[in-house]
Design an enzyme around this catalytic site. Structure first.
Site, PDB file in Angstrom:
ATOM      1  N   CYS A 113       0.872  -1.201   0.097  1.00  0.00           N
ATOM      2  CA  CYS A 113       0.002  -0.180   0.282  1.00  0.00           C
ATOM      3  C   CYS A 113       0.766   1.051  -0.082  1.00  0.00           C
ATOM      4  O   CYS A 113       1.593   1.239   0.878  1.00  0.00           O
ATOM      5  CB  CYS A 113      -1.023   0.163   1.173  1.00  0.00           C
ATOM      6  SG  CYS A 113      -1.751   1.452   1.360  1.00  0.00           S
ATOM      7  N   CYS A 118      -3.722   7.467  -1.892  1.00  0.00           N
ATOM      8  CA  CYS A 118      -4.742   7.618  -2.807  1.00  0.00           C
ATOM      9  C   CYS A 118      -5.823   8.213  -1.783  1.00  0.00           C
ATOM     10  O   CYS A 118      -6.584   9.063  -2.437  1.00  0.00           O
ATOM     11  CB  CYS A 118      -4.952   6.351  -3.430  1.00  0.00           C
ATOM     12  SG  CYS A 118      -5.410   5.171  -2.127  1.00  0.00           S
ATOM     13  N   THR A 139      -4.275   4.930   7.180  1.00  0.00           N
ATOM     14  CA  THR A 139      -3.127   4.464   6.178  1.00  0.00           C
ATOM     15  C   THR A 139      -2.246   5.640   5.969  1.00  0.00           C
ATOM     16  O   THR A 139      -2.750   6.619   5.515  1.00  0.00           O
ATOM     17  CB  THR A 139      -3.820   3.809   5.235  1.00  0.00           C
ATOM     18  OG1 THR A 139      -4.808   2.726   5.257  1.00  0.00           O
ATOM     19  CG2 THR A 139      -2.671   3.475   4.016  1.00  0.00           C
ATOM     20  N   GLU A 157      -0.472   1.500   9.277  1.00  0.00           N
ATOM     21  CA  GLU A 157      -2.013   2.059   9.913  1.00  0.00           C
ATOM     22  C   GLU A 157      -1.869   2.803  11.042  1.00  0.00           C
ATOM     23  O   GLU A 157      -0.817   2.385  12.028  1.00  0.00           O
ATOM     24  CB  GLU A 157      -3.005   1.183   9.793  1.00  0.00           C
ATOM     25  CG  GLU A 157      -3.781   1.248   8.365  1.00  0.00           C
ATOM     26  CD  GLU A 157      -3.377   0.152   7.327  1.00  0.00           C
ATOM     27  OE1 GLU A 157      -2.726  -0.846   8.026  1.00  0.00           O
ATOM     28  OE2 GLU A 157      -3.552   0.396   6.341  1.00  0.00           O
ATOM     29  N   HIS A 177     -12.754   5.976  -3.228  1.00  0.00           N
ATOM     30  CA  HIS A 177     -11.576   5.052  -2.704  1.00  0.00           C
ATOM     31  C   HIS A 177     -11.632   3.476  -3.016  1.00  0.00           C
ATOM     32  O   HIS A 177     -10.593   2.753  -3.005  1.00  0.00           O
ATOM     33  CB  HIS A 177     -11.755   5.297  -1.190  1.00  0.00           C
ATOM     34  CG  HIS A 177     -10.724   5.026  -0.528  1.00  0.00           C
ATOM     35  ND1 HIS A 177      -9.339   5.230  -0.800  1.00  0.00           N
ATOM     36  CD2 HIS A 177     -10.258   4.333   0.758  1.00  0.00           C
ATOM     37  CE1 HIS A 177      -8.407   5.037  -0.207  1.00  0.00           C
ATOM     38  NE2 HIS A 177      -9.059   4.549   0.846  1.00  0.00           N
ATOM     39  N   TYR A 209      -8.908   0.763  -5.170  1.00  0.00           N
ATOM     40  CA  TYR A 209      -8.256  -0.540  -5.135  1.00  0.00           C
ATOM     41  C   TYR A 209      -7.747  -1.293  -6.259  1.00  0.00           C
ATOM     42  O   TYR A 209      -7.313  -2.351  -6.212  1.00  0.00           O
ATOM     43  CB  TYR A 209      -9.508  -1.425  -4.300  1.00  0.00           C
ATOM     44  CG  TYR A 209      -8.993  -1.283  -2.759  1.00  0.00           C
ATOM     45  CD1 TYR A 209      -9.693  -0.092  -2.110  1.00  0.00           C
ATOM     46  CD2 TYR A 209      -8.447  -1.737  -1.712  1.00  0.00           C
ATOM     47  CE1 TYR A 209      -9.295   0.476  -1.008  1.00  0.00           C
ATOM     48  CE2 TYR A 209      -8.361  -1.752  -0.610  1.00  0.00           C
ATOM     49  CZ  TYR A 209      -8.791  -0.617  -0.080  1.00  0.00           C
ATOM     50  OH  TYR A 209      -8.336  -0.092   1.244  1.00  0.00           O
ATOM     51  N   CYS A 213      -4.888  -0.741  -7.257  1.00  0.00           N
ATOM     52  CA  CYS A 213      -3.686  -0.893  -6.329  1.00  0.00           C
ATOM     53  C   CYS A 213      -3.359  -2.520  -6.289  1.00  0.00           C
ATOM     54  O   CYS A 213      -2.337  -2.903  -6.531  1.00  0.00           O
ATOM     55  CB  CYS A 213      -3.424   0.085  -5.225  1.00  0.00           C
ATOM     56  SG  CYS A 213      -4.482  -0.675  -3.710  1.00  0.00           S
ATOM     57  N   GLU A 264      -6.837  -5.507   4.259  1.00  0.00           N
ATOM     58  CA  GLU A 264      -7.050  -4.303   3.970  1.00  0.00           C
ATOM     59  C   GLU A 264      -8.061  -4.082   2.925  1.00  0.00           C
ATOM     60  O   GLU A 264      -9.027  -3.520   2.684  1.00  0.00           O
ATOM     61  CB  GLU A 264      -6.002  -3.209   3.826  1.00  0.00           C
ATOM     62  CG  GLU A 264      -6.301  -1.883   3.477  1.00  0.00           C
ATOM     63  CD  GLU A 264      -5.154  -1.027   2.769  1.00  0.00           C
ATOM     64  OE1 GLU A 264      -5.248  -1.123   1.476  1.00  0.00           O
ATOM     65  OE2 GLU A 264      -4.195  -0.669   3.379  1.00  0.00           O
TER      66      GLU A 264
END
Lengths: 481, 481, 481, 481
Positions: free
Chosen positions: B100, B104, B191, B257, B292, B296, B298, B446
């Site tokens: 991560c 973003c 995060t 986090e 958001h 993902y 990512c 996550e």
């Protein structure tokens, strides 16, 4: 003494002189090493429960050799009922330890040898079975924990043993003496190795004549000269070194695996149970594997723990009545009980072998294990769903002890006023342990590869299915004669 | 300076005065802390790649305010093409960091606010949008990393904010001053919090009038007085403290986090973007969540890394040509590309809002994220299948350095003579990292809970589907008028 | 006339002189045959909707040859937007017909040829593209329905065309004349064949030099001399002969497939688009297949119908508010929209070919279709779950007309007093149609095998993935240089 | 006569005077009706196999009342072994008929009543058990096929029986006479109803005191005055009327379901087994359901047929050696044997009830059935994958008889020169039958809803799991006392 207590077991381990390495150093005190000890505790549980009246029926048996009451882990299955109880014992111990308790592999090796030694003798007129029974009595009377070692490093996967550039990639005999043999090689992924008194070696795959030097089976004391143990590491292993009482998740139990190296180790003849009878290697592999695939009954018990933890987390989170949460709990249970059906069915459909030993249904044992390579992953996924993201963003237990941070954790991680915030943290750490931490290596990855990887089961399913019968039935119904 | 380099970014963090706790102690040097630093490296990658010509098209954009070239992470989407490039940027960075990269969430907060501020003004005649644009320009010109903070602790899940026994379980205004407001509360699971220059706060759920004190949105410098960060811990986090170069798996990058506590923090009015307009809280939540959920994308990039690692492990194990291995690699890719379809489609089907900002298709963004709660788990399972059991029984890298054990590891873990045994160990540690270790907390857990847990997506899918249209079509075909 | 109406389409079919066999007999009146007619109705819908203003944007396009407004089914994609609209057109028609509307296959053949003809010319200096454009204009101006025929019978699957004992198992040229060629062979599973004005033949797989006589592509009028159609039968096909208005489920539309035999058929040169340029056969197969895999966008529309039917059945059964029912409806929608993401993404990620035609992203088109081989089965399973067992135990509609039985059906099949029992029966028959009946052959089995069976997609996924890039990323992260 | 032959069974049916309607007309000759007859053949198989020495052990038992050898379908389970044999009998008959053989439901009703009658007597001092045993002996001695009828129409699902606008939506007593009772209502989805000599009625759900008129159980001759049967129709049912020998797929066997209407039917007291003891209705429902969920062992046998058909199709298609085909066959077998584990395990884990009857493990029986609602759908999907698209595009068998088309079918559908093309068509028709046709209604939809829909099993799983035990174990391990 036919059955040791947990304390006696621990003491007996202290008398061993094992050569164990971890993090590049020799471990001087194996029993008390904080990383190893939880795995010892798990094996100790197999001794403890055998003395509990409520578990006596499951945990103990009557030796068919001596008539003595023995720990079931040293027993040769004498009936379908024995096979079924073995599955129940696995679930029980999985539930009580929440991890791998390591002792089944030796039980499975003993049972497989009890069949194969008999069958070799029947063909070759050898005396393996007599030797084996004597050894078995020694194990039963001393209530030993035995490591059953099958998996060789295997080197180049495309080559058979005798064609390997390095002949030691498969365990083999390097010298034949009057009083015994000298062996060399290694066994990988050995579960519970350093908690064992004995180790039984078996060939790792079906051998042909050219590989007969590799078609050997024998037993050794775990501290025999020339044996070295190198501990594998697990996800989150060093949390056990942190000295806390929360972040390791499972505070009591764990598992371990080790690489076991045999550097020219001597084995006396009375501990040799197969010597170059290569044509029996496949039977030994398949029967040991079948017994050991049944042993994944234990994961049903670990599943019980994870389901119990998820339900508890839902309650602590205050969401246990949400319909989607309830439905996920049902799904976890459904999958877990489907696994239970598998380990019960392969036992219930077992049969008697020539030696008198009862063997599980090999097809169904493979089917069972194959589901074990799938369902725990989905149960684990659902547990993470129910647990919530806090499971992986939770500060350390030290933050709960520090005055500067404890106030915030206690304030902001309270979800249910009747539940101490610490309890919520404890249960989330347990779920972390089972789905990402030390126990996940057993509940997930070992479920995948232990007792054979998924493809091994698929090959066995393919071999054991009676396809002709199915095709006959189909053709008849549609009019193909 | 409109775009910082990675080095400038690191230096800029050193100038912050963050109050960070970890393992019960204040972290004095956040940037160089060995547990935190890999997460800083991942954010730094978002700066580095923006300067690479081959990634310029994806990583940068032209500010619609200043016309300057800016890092896309500070950009307000001006077209469908921008939305699509955002998805591609996520995959690119996921692939390059294997984790991560945290940045973003601020981009998504900025874009959601760019719509909602405009819409509030349109209804109430307020000036939020002007404030917002000024703030946006400040972020763009300084190329800041912004934390977008939505998730409140929530306390008793069955009660709305104003009914909570502890009113701080949801972020709220505790004092209204001439020059600004004072807020109290916390945001969980933040995060990349300590790698950020700024933090934008948004309400965590749809508010009603009684909860209007909780319907607030604002921005703060990350080191504003009264903000405390408590780091969450991850599976295998302390491997980063071991000083080695193998066992942490991903040697370069990670995530983090934190729980962020706001203990009566002052916010000047020009940083307040919503103030008690509770009827817009749902829109803000839904649009931020949709953006958001798109982010993902990512995980497709992280999936690329895991697939690449699995293929490499298969080659190092010498089994890459086995048909079942090839089939599993195809399946991993199929699932990963199915995820890619989701993040592309929700972008491609986006639309223009009143403010001029382009927003993703909310239904499809939820569908995409919902698949992200499933497929990475299966990809991970398949990776463990391909990797083999050695992934969880591998001794430590220190055993590879100790002369007493190194010889055995090098001898017995060699599977392919052309590949150094160390390479095999490296790649297995990476798979461990992604499926059990620090990266697993992001790639798996996550993926489950970030940007909303699965049930949140199901509710949104249910809301956004046009069921009447489907029923009309069905009835017509079967003759129900 | 550039765009026919549905009525004109029907009349145009009456002018054809097709040789069609069904149930062993020649079908004299193809258009009015009760089994075939619903499939004609489905094609007619593609004409009808093109005249509806609300669908004009999706259903029509501007010819890049003539500038005329044409039906999109005859259009060559000139932009990404065209590709995306094609996917939306598929979903729209799937939803309006609840079945296969058959006309996409010709559109896909035209588009694939528009690329390949151009590329062959570029290499060989031939004139295929000019011929093709002339033919295309003819199709566009007449608004023809074109069958795109690729699948050969294939005979012995282990042999290439030129090694087949029967050379006709693959379509091939048997004579080369001055004015054209004579071809022989057959095409199996031809969707909508007898509703088409034209048929375009393409090779079924990648050919090598030895197979060059099989590397041919051409177009014929559907009633050219020597062509014979043998209709395939579908589950529940004869319900259409029963004369009722309920039991066939979908009262309006259906699909059909036929075996098309070419018994020495003459093709003039101006209709030949590939002649022995075997090295282009693979490109033609892959690009046609990619376009056609995109076309499975239609199943999203059929899924809409099934979801609408399931929701309606739940309401009629009086159980639509049960949490498990709602959850299953969400799951059906989630899966259906995941499919939608696939057909949108492969379009959105399309690219321009040398000829100017836009082609879909081939990897993603295969990923999309591969999901189509899975999700409709699960959607169908969930629909059966929601529908209840009555779906397969419902008496015939004749029992609803007979006074002796009607009273019992009306009495005992009433579940919701506000809904006529007939309505409940209608909707259950539609679900039966889609999950077991004539439409199930399209929604399920054709979803499996149409445009290539699952394994074909897996091979393409394997080919189109950039594995090196993934491995590079993985190695870099774990320190393997 | 204790055990009838198949021929005697058929003759015995001819003596019944059933009122049966189908397609709106009275069926005069039920036994010879071409749509019904295959289902009679399937029941007849339960008689035929009982006389075969090789199946004697499975198909017959010794009556615990008379000591006579009886057909197992009339037996009350006296041991775990009996329960296991019941599961094996189900698989055997499923494999031999490829469909539902209908006779298990009566066996399950008899066994459930044998427990509940005993338990009611124990509480209330009634004489139901004596009556029941007398009736049982009558059934055993005459070797009757018994329909066990549980499912009421249920009307408005949100209302209990006594609140229904139409009181007949649940079977109830309308008059109490000296010599018996008069009942009214209906039972839906009655499998094998018109092939039965007797019918046993049970309540459909747990009743409360207000519903006591509905808490009734009794037996009737199937042709008792006032009983009307209305046949349900199945997918492809009318293919049986076509007079061919191929297109119906399964040439020999089938199943049927009917709506059975009870229009004021008189039941003498000696055939009444529960009369308003509402507090036992839940037990009767749960135990009958558990037995009947075990009975879905039959689907394992049908799965055998489908797997055999798929393997045969692969061979006829010439692709049986392709690795993906082999892998799919393994997967089908794996799923099918997982089902087998379920029906074996719930039997093997059975227990003895107070009456002496052995009952299955209720939790595991529900788990088994729940898997039956899933795996046959996936097995079916895989079968369609292997079969190829020809399964749904195959012309009719009449096309194979017509000289104009036969030549083309024989030429172009030959895939393996050693296999007649007809054989390939036969096997594909069988797969069609099992996945879309008459047998699919049983193998799929009845697997979903028979013996209770999936949600019914989830509720039972939820009830029968010991969650406290799991939570205790979890809490202990993580230190929550």
């Amino acid at each position: 003494m036919t059955m040791m207590t947990a304390e006696q077991y621990e003491e007996s381990l202290r008398r061993l002189n094992l050569v164990v390495y971890m993090f590049g150093k020799r471990v001087e005190n194996v029993v008390d090493d904080p990383i190893i000890r939880p795995s010892m505790n798990a094996v100790a549980k197999t001794y403890e429960l055998a003395h509990r009246p409520e578990h006596e029926d499951i945990m103990t048996a009557t030796s068919h050799i001596t008539g003595n009451k023995i720990n079931r882990f040293t027993h040769i299955h004498q009936s379908i009922e024995d096979l079924v109880k073995k599955s129940k014992m696995g679930r029980l111990l999985g539930r009580e330890t929440g991890c791998c308790f390591q002792r089944c592999v030796g039980m499975d090796a003993l049972n497989a040898l009890s069949i194969v030694c008999f069958d070799i003798d029947a063909k070759h007129g050898t005396e393996y079975y007599k030797r084996f029974v004597k050894y078995l009595e020694y194990v039963q009377e001393n209530d030993f924990t035995v490591d059953g070692a099958m998996t060789d490093p295997k080197g180049d996967r495309s080559l058979p043993p005798h064609k390997q550039p390095d002949p030691d990639q498969f365990m083999h005999v390097v010298e034949e003496k009057k009083d015994g043999i000298v062996v060399r090689g290694a066994k990988a992924h050995q579960t519970g190795a350093v908690n064992s008194h004995e180790i039984i070696i078996m060939p790792t795959l079906s051998m042909r004549e050219e590989d007969k030097d590799y078609a050997i089976s024998f037993a050794l004391p775990s501290d025999a000269e020339g044996i070295t143990y190198i501990m594998g590491r697990q996800s989150c292993d060093t949390r056990k070194l942190e000295g806390g009482a929360m972040d390791q998740g499972n505070l009591l139990f764990g598992g371990h695996e080790a690489l076991v190296v045999f550097d020219d180790v001597f084995v006396p003849w009375d501990r040799v149970f197969m010597f170059k009878e290569y044509e029996f290697s496949r039977q030994l592999v398949e029967q040991f594997a079948a017994y050991h695939r049944q042993s994944y009954a234990c994961k049903v018990g670990v599943g019980d723990v994870l389901i119990g933890a998820a339900q508890t987390a839902a309650e602590y989170n205050g969401v246990e009545k949400a319909s989607h949460i309830r439905d996920k709990i049902v799904e976890m249970n459904h999958l877990n009980e489907t696994l239970y059906c598998g380990c019960i069915a392969c036992a219930s459909e077992g049969h008697k072998e020539a030696s008198g030993t009862y063997c599980v249904n090999i097809l169904l044992a493979n089917v069972h294990k194959h589901n074990v390579t799938r369902f725990p992953y989905e149960i684990s996924r659902l547990a993470q769903d129910i647990a919530g993201g806090l499971m992986v963003t939770l500060p350390s237990e030290k933050d709960l002890q520090s005055p500067e941070t404890a106030k915030w954790l206690k304030k902001y991680f309270e979800a249910n006023h009747d539940i101490p915030t610490e309890h919520r943290m404890h249960i989330l750490r347990l779920i972390e342990n089972l789905t990402l931490g030390t126990a996940a290596t057993n509940y997930l990855t070992e479920s995948m590869h232990g007792a054979g990887s998924p493809q091994a089961q698929r090959i066995m399913i393919s071999r054991r299915i009676n396809m002709q019968e199915k095709q006959r039935a189909a053709k008849k119904l549609c009019g193909i004669e």
